[in-house]
Motif scaffolding. Structure first.
Motif, PDB file in Angstrom:
ATOM      1  N   GLN A 530       0.834  -1.212   0.000  1.00  0.00           N
ATOM      2  CA  GLN A 530       0.000   0.000   0.000  1.00  0.00           C
ATOM      3  C   GLN A 530       0.863   1.254   0.000  1.00  0.00           C
ATOM      4  N   ARG A 531       1.923   1.246   0.805  1.00  0.00           N
ATOM      5  CA  ARG A 531       2.810   2.406   0.860  1.00  0.00           C
ATOM      6  C   ARG A 531       3.475   2.651  -0.491  1.00  0.00           C
ATOM      7  N   ALA A 532       3.905   1.596  -1.158  1.00  0.00           N
ATOM      8  CA  ALA A 532       4.521   1.728  -2.480  1.00  0.00           C
ATOM      9  C   ALA A 532       3.535   2.294  -3.484  1.00  0.00           C
ATOM     10  N   THR A 533       2.264   1.903  -3.385  1.00  0.00           N
ATOM     11  CA  THR A 533       1.247   2.416  -4.309  1.00  0.00           C
ATOM     12  C   THR A 533       0.990   3.899  -4.072  1.00  0.00           C
ATOM     13  N   THR A 534       0.964   4.326  -2.811  1.00  0.00           N
ATOM     14  CA  THR A 534       0.793   5.754  -2.530  1.00  0.00           C
ATOM     15  C   THR A 534       1.980   6.546  -3.054  1.00  0.00           C
ATOM     16  N   MET A 535       3.197   5.996  -2.908  1.00  0.00           N
ATOM     17  CA  MET A 535       4.375   6.686  -3.428  1.00  0.00           C
ATOM     18  C   MET A 535       4.316   6.806  -4.944  1.00  0.00           C
ATOM     19  N   TYR A 536       3.778   5.792  -5.601  1.00  0.00           N
ATOM     20  CA  TYR A 536       3.622   5.835  -7.060  1.00  0.00           C
ATOM     21  C   TYR A 536       2.699   6.997  -7.457  1.00  0.00           C
ATOM     22  N   PHE A 537       1.572   7.138  -6.756  1.00  0.00           N
ATOM     23  CA  PHE A 537       0.631   8.208  -7.075  1.00  0.00           C
ATOM     24  C   PHE A 537       1.217   9.584  -6.752  1.00  0.00           C
ATOM     25  N   ILE A 538       1.904   9.690  -5.616  1.00  0.00           N
ATOM     26  CA  ILE A 538       2.507  10.974  -5.228  1.00  0.00           C
ATOM     27  C   ILE A 538       3.573  11.382  -6.238  1.00  0.00           C
ATOM     28  N   ASP A 539       4.343  10.401  -6.732  1.00  0.00           N
ATOM     29  CA  ASP A 539       5.402  10.683  -7.697  1.00  0.00           C
ATOM     30  C   ASP A 539       4.831  10.992  -9.079  1.00  0.00           C
ATOM     31  N   LYS A 540       3.924  10.163  -9.566  1.00  0.00           N
ATOM     32  CA  LYS A 540       3.435  10.305 -10.935  1.00  0.00           C
ATOM     33  C   LYS A 540       2.350  11.367 -11.101  1.00  0.00           C
ATOM     34  N   LEU A 541       1.535  11.577 -10.060  1.00  0.00           N
ATOM     35  CA  LEU A 541       0.408  12.501 -10.177  1.00  0.00           C
ATOM     36  C   LEU A 541       0.555  13.749  -9.313  1.00  0.00           C
ATOM     37  N   ALA A 542       1.657  13.858  -8.578  1.00  0.00           N
ATOM     38  CA  ALA A 542       1.906  15.025  -7.711  1.00  0.00           C
ATOM     39  C   ALA A 542       0.767  15.242  -6.721  1.00  0.00           C
ATOM     40  N   LEU A 543       0.196  14.130  -6.203  1.00  0.00           N
ATOM     41  CA  LEU A 543      -0.868  14.240  -5.207  1.00  0.00           C
ATOM     42  C   LEU A 543      -0.289  14.665  -3.864  1.00  0.00           C
ATOM     43  N   ALA A 636       6.525  14.190   1.259  1.00  0.00           N
ATOM     44  CA  ALA A 636       5.653  14.153   0.090  1.00  0.00           C
ATOM     45  C   ALA A 636       5.635  15.514  -0.611  1.00  0.00           C
ATOM     46  N   LYS A 637       5.754  16.602   0.152  1.00  0.00           N
ATOM     47  CA  LYS A 637       5.745  17.928  -0.456  1.00  0.00           C
ATOM     48  C   LYS A 637       7.004  18.173  -1.283  1.00  0.00           C
ATOM     49  N   VAL A 638       8.129  17.633  -0.856  1.00  0.00           N
ATOM     50  CA  VAL A 638       9.362  17.765  -1.633  1.00  0.00           C
ATOM     51  C   VAL A 638       9.179  17.082  -2.997  1.00  0.00           C
ATOM     52  N   PHE A 639       8.530  15.912  -2.997  1.00  0.00           N
ATOM     53  CA  PHE A 639       8.234  15.225  -4.250  1.00  0.00           C
ATOM     54  C   PHE A 639       7.379  16.111  -5.155  1.00  0.00           C
ATOM     55  N   ARG A 640       6.409  16.757  -4.560  1.00  0.00           N
ATOM     56  CA  ARG A 640       5.493  17.631  -5.320  1.00  0.00           C
ATOM     57  C   ARG A 640       6.239  18.816  -5.925  1.00  0.00           C
ATOM     58  N   THR A 641       7.114  19.427  -5.132  1.00  0.00           N
ATOM     59  CA  THR A 641       7.921  20.543  -5.625  1.00  0.00           C
ATOM     60  C   THR A 641       8.872  20.076  -6.721  1.00  0.00           C
ATOM     61  N   PHE A 642       9.491  18.929  -6.513  1.00  0.00           N
ATOM     62  CA  PHE A 642      10.405  18.364  -7.509  1.00  0.00           C
ATOM     63  C   PHE A 642       9.687  18.106  -8.836  1.00  0.00           C
ATOM     64  N   ASN A 643       8.539  17.425  -8.791  1.00  0.00           N
ATOM     65  CA  ASN A 643       7.812  17.112 -10.013  1.00  0.00           C
ATOM     66  C   ASN A 643       7.337  18.370 -10.736  1.00  0.00           C
ATOM     67  N   ALA A 644       6.861  19.353  -9.971  1.00  0.00           N
ATOM     68  CA  ALA A 644       6.395  20.596 -10.584  1.00  0.00           C
ATOM     69  C   ALA A 644       7.549  21.318 -11.278  1.00  0.00           C
ATOM     70  N   SER A 645       8.678  21.468 -10.608  1.00  0.00           N
ATOM     71  CA  SER A 645       9.803  22.228 -11.159  1.00  0.00           C
ATOM     72  C   SER A 645      10.462  21.514 -12.332  1.00  0.00           C
ATOM     73  N   ILE A 646      10.686  20.203 -12.206  1.00  0.00           N
ATOM     74  CA  ILE A 646      11.380  19.493 -13.281  1.00  0.00           C
ATOM     75  C   ILE A 646      10.494  19.375 -14.517  1.00  0.00           C
ATOM     76  N   THR A 647       9.161  19.256 -14.307  1.00  0.00           N
ATOM     77  CA  THR A 647       8.237  19.247 -15.441  1.00  0.00           C
ATOM     78  C   THR A 647       8.237  20.604 -16.121  1.00  0.00           C
ATOM     79  N   PHE A 648       8.217  21.670 -15.337  1.00  0.00           N
ATOM     80  CA  PHE A 648       8.229  23.032 -15.870  1.00  0.00           C
ATOM     81  C   PHE A 648       9.501  23.284 -16.672  1.00  0.00           C
ATOM     82  N   GLN A 649      10.649  22.862 -16.123  1.00  0.00           N
ATOM     83  CA  GLN A 649      11.923  23.034 -16.831  1.00  0.00           C
ATOM     84  C   GLN A 649      11.901  22.320 -18.170  1.00  0.00           C
ATOM     85  N   ARG A 650      11.395  21.083 -18.203  1.00  0.00           N
ATOM     86  CA  ARG A 650      11.362  20.310 -19.448  1.00  0.00           C
ATOM     87  C   ARG A 650      10.428  20.937 -20.489  1.00  0.00           C
ATOM     88  N   LEU A 651       9.262  21.395 -20.035  1.00  0.00           N
ATOM     89  CA  LEU A 651       8.302  21.999 -20.959  1.00  0.00           C
ATOM     90  C   LEU A 651       8.861  23.283 -21.576  1.00  0.00           C
TER      91      LEU A 651
END
Length: 890
Positions: A530-543, A636-651
């Protein structure tokens, strides 16, 4: 004003049942005799970027699930909602990023600082210094902690690395400043100064020359984009119509903490702290004796305490809040409590909300607003000046001898809690806060601030490991409120930089972390799976991670607190999320997932009710504890900041933007920002007046096309051969004859109104000078001339020929058409950008989740003024990011 609330969560592996009770309210009249129809709640916000719920959420289904239920296939695409991966970029070895050049954003006048001291900068090459203020030895630390550091004259000289003393801080040198010559200080940190931030020129050529010479860079004077003759450092600057109002003061050297290596070590934040406390709102002023609300059709004589609360509601009777049953119910219950202690003076017993008529108070408030609006410009200016003088001493503090701005120094006045989204406590009464409720934090041995209202502070402490200046607890939700330094202060800047550097650090670990949780997706231990599944969603969907909620809190959820009703499976590998996220914003997303994740969700949902927790073996506390084991400081918030910034940089990097216009570049930037905002679910409800305002914008766009059409007709009359040129072909397909008639009539009305105002102003001036006034016949002649001009325009309709009021050469007309064509194209792009962003809040991600250095670097690469993308507030908040190198990457 920042809030803080925390609760410990259980690590128990037992399934967590969530209650789903709804608060039932009643419809009540809002004072105008009509029973309101209940509408969707609206949020009240001081920030235009505060997202609002844009779609209703269906009620939960209380069904027993024996087998997974598969929804029918949906045509919605999920490509825009999935985070995009990016290859890791090179990391800096330190959180201290080299940032040469001057920044005026945090400049404060030397004469205004107590002690008139200047902070000295010690540029750290090692990154985070053990000494918070960048001083290397004991004597330097002593100088840093002194409340009155010695002044140091500014001299123009070149310092080499080999010539610097080890026991002296490296000081950035400035151009000579004459002592006799007073200069104006440009400070974007001061809200009273309206001059925009000086644009810094690109420094790549200068740096190459300095690198070749082997010398330490000199502090070269910078020129602003608007005026190359005005120096940004030390020379007089001019603002529009403000030069006489601004005081001429001597410029003080900026405390450049990002160069000094003062990034904080997580413990001691300051050595000395002195401030004047908080500013309390003024006491309540009773309404005039003739203004009384009614109860059952009769005047109600209220005591001041009860009248004040009634006024809170009266001010809102024509807003969406007064149409909300929960809001009305909570207000009336709290008001009845006040009435028990302070009953009406005429003995009336208030029992039913339906019999209350608050409109007399509302009408009085509206009349007072109209009076204030009708004040002259000078009266408004005097009122603002008096207010600023009253607040002046509360706006700054002395932190380690430096004068720094305070952010939220005002205590919130009493009122009704608006809440965000469908909050169960909206409408509740917020009590008036006094000194007895507030704890003050100051340095040892400094004067204790005196409250601006009677009373003594709850407590005075001297805690230099925290950054707040004052704190209290509000009564509605029990949240802790804090007074912090302003966004542009050194402590806030250090916190922001460390946050984004922590997100950048995740790039070094993310591949390993992803590999680990992908393995655990198949773990035989249900809690790990269950923990691995939540990490998958937090990483892939920035939840967001999400916390458990009490029954008296809004029913919002995050990843760890999802219930079975929030997730639907759709074969072969799609998952549909539908829940209320932070601020009661609906999160709806249909996304493809890995087969193992799909299988896991099916297993987690078996033999559970819709109201049961999906991840019943996972808590936010447990998840964050595991993340800490993967990387120090990871949440989890660090993951969210990371995904937002790295996605923005790539776009941003995907757009080459070669030969693009400025507006095309801005649209590309905003499009990338929108995709990240959607990823982070930063949405808002489209304004009710959006279509109306867009129609005005479209009308303005057609007006530009009309102007171009008339110029084309002028050119055709000069030379008919231009008709054959494709460049001047008809481009006004959305302009018909009826619209032209309406447009010209509107233009005529504006011109006549303008002439009348000018006529009246001229007579006012003549009267002041004691001269004869202009006769009305003069005005009639001017209006007749305008009508004659527009009559000529009417005669030109359909002829495809026109004349200008003032003749211009043919080449000038051609040039004017070309400029208008470019203006029309740019305006069209603005319209598209505005319409596409009507339901997306761009500011939230820009403030909290996107590393500002991405924007600063992108602006330098594409020669875009950073002021086009960052508001004045953000320029003050992120001065440390604006000097980043052109080739910097997240």
């Amino acid at each position: 004003m920042p809030m803080s609330s925390a609760s410990d969560l259980s690590d128990d592996d037992r399934p967590l049942g969530a209650s789903n009770g709804a608060t039932n309210g009643r419809h009540h009249p809002n004072g105008n005799g009509h029973v309101p129809v209940q509408q969707a709640p609206s949020s009240s916000s001081d920030d235009e970027d505060m997202p609002l719920s844009s779609a209703p959420v269906p009620p939960p289904r209380m069904l027993k699930r024996k087998k997974p239920i598969y929804a029918e296939s949906s045509s919605e695409s999920s490509e825009d909602d999935t985070p995009l991966a990016s290859s890791p970029a090179k990391l800096a070895t330190s959180a201290a990023i080299p940032m040469p050049g001057a920044v005026q954003a945090t400049t404060l006048p030397a004469s205004s600082a107590k002690g008139k001291g200047k902070a000295k900068n010690n540029v750290s090459k090692a990154g985070v210094s053990d000494d918070e203020y960048g001083e290397g030895d004991a004597s330097a630390r002593k100088r840093a902690t002194s409340s009155k550091p010695a002044k140091k004259k500014l001299k123009q000289e070149t310092a080499t690395a080999s010539g610097s003393d080890d026991d002296k801080p490296t000081v950035t040198k400035k151009a000579p400043v004459s002592r006799k010559r007073k200069v104006k200080v440009e400070s974007d940190a001061d809200p009273s100064i309206k001059k925009p931030l000086v644009k810094k020129p690109r420094a790549s050529k200068v740096k190459k020359e300095e690198a070749a010479s082997g010398e330490e860079p000199k502090k070269a004077p910078k020129k602003s984009r608007k005026s190359k003759n005005e120096e940004a450092n030390g020379s007089p600057t001019k603002g529009k119509g403000k030069k006489k109002e601004k005081k001429e003061e001597e410029e003080e050297e900026v405390f450049r903490w990002w160069d000094a290596g003062a990034h904080g070590d997580g413990s001691v934040k300051w050595q000395t702290l002195e401030h004047h406390g908080v500013l309390f709102p003024p006491p309540y002023e009773p309404l005039p004796a003739n203004v009384k609300m009614k109860y059952n059709g009769k005047d109600l004589d209220l005591s001041p305490a009860a009248e004040e609360v009634a006024g809170f509601y009266a001010a809102l009777i024509e807003s969406d809040h007064a149409q909300d049953a929960t809001f009305n119910k909570n207000f009336f219950e709290d008001w009845l409590t006040v009435l028990k202690t302070h009953p009406p003076r005429d003995g009336t017993k208030v029992a039913k909300f339906e019999l209350c008529d608050f409109r007399p108070i509302f009408e009085y408030f509206e009349a007072e607003k109209a009076k204030k609006k009708a004040m002259t410009a000078q009266e408004k200016k005097d009122l603002k000046k008096a207010k600023d003088e009253q607040e002046l001493k509360y706006t700054t503090c002395l932190l380690d001898g430096r004068k720094e701005k305070i952010g939220n120094f005002r205590v919130e006045p009493p009122g009704l809690f608006r809440g965000r989204g469908d909050h169960p406590k909206k409408g509740a009464l917020k009590y008036r806060v006094g000194p007895k409720d507030i704890t003050i934090n100051i340095g040892h041995g400094v004067p204790i601030p005196v409250p601006n209202m009677p009373g003594k502070w709850k407590e005075v402490i001297h805690d230099n490991t925290v950054t707040w200046l004052a704190t209290w607890t509000e009564n509605v939700n029990g949240n802790h409120k804090y007074v912090f330094l302003a966004a542009g202060s050194s402590l806030k800047g250090q916190s922001d930089m460390l946050k984004f550097e922590k997100a950048r650090e995740l790039k070094k670990h993310v591949d390993r972390i992803r590999q680990n949780y992908n393995v655990e997706l198949k773990s035989k231990v249900m809690a790990d799976r269950q923990r691995a599944t939540t990490m998958y969603f937090i990483d892939k969907l920035a939840l967001r991670a999400g916390n458990e909620k009490g029954e008296d809190e809004a029913d919002t959820v995050g990843c760890c607190s999802l219930r079975c009703q929030h997730v639907t499976l759709e074969a072969p590998n799609f998952i549909i999320f539908d829940f209320l996220g932070k601020d009661s914003i609906r999160y709806y997303n249909r996304v493809p997932v890995e087969p193992q994740v799909f299988k896991n969700i099916r297993i987690f949902k078996e033999n559970k009710f819709d109201s049961d927790s999906l991840f019943d073996r996972v808590t936010t506390a447990g998840l964050n504890k595991h993340l800490q084991s993967e990387m120090k400081g990871l949440t989890a918030k660090v993951f969210r900041t990371f995904n937002a910034s790295i996605t923005f940089q790539r776009l941003l990097d995907e757009n080459t933007l070669e030969n693009a216009t400025l507006q095309e570049k801005l649209n590309a930037y905003n499009k990338a920002n929108r995709e990240v905002a959607i990823l982070c679910n930063h949405r808002k409800t489209a304004p009710k007046t959006h279509e109306q305002s867009m129609e005005k914008v479209r009308d303005k766009h057609r007006g530009l096309k009309y102007d171009r059409m008339k110029l084309r007709h002028v050119l055709f009359k000069m030379d008919k051969e231009y008709r054959k040129n494709a460049e001047y072909a008809d481009d006004e397909s959305d302009i018909d004859d009826d619209w032209i008639v309406t447009h010209e009539e509107a233009l005529k009305a504006k011109e006549i109104e303008k002439a009348e105002r000018k006529f009246a102003k001229e007579n006012e001036k003549l009267q002041e000078e004691g001269k004869d006034l202009l006769q009305d016949s003069e005005l009639r002649e001017r209006i007749a001339e305008i009508e004659s001009e527009f009559k000529a325009l009417a005669e030109e309709r359909g002829t495809q020929e026109a004349e200008l009021k003032k003749e211009r050469p043919e080449d000038k007309v051609v040039e004017a058409i070309s400029k208008l064509t470019e203006k029309i194209k740019a305006f069209k792009l603005q319209m598209i950008d505005r319409d596409e962003g009507k339901e997306v809040a761009l500011g939230t991600s820009k403030i909290n989740y996107l590393d500002p250095r991405i924007t600063a670097s992108w602006c330098k690469i594409h020669d875009v003024p950073v002021e086009k993308l960052f508001s004045k507030t953000l320029l003050v908040k992120f001065p440390w990011a604006l000097e980043v190198e052109e080739d910097w990457k997240f």
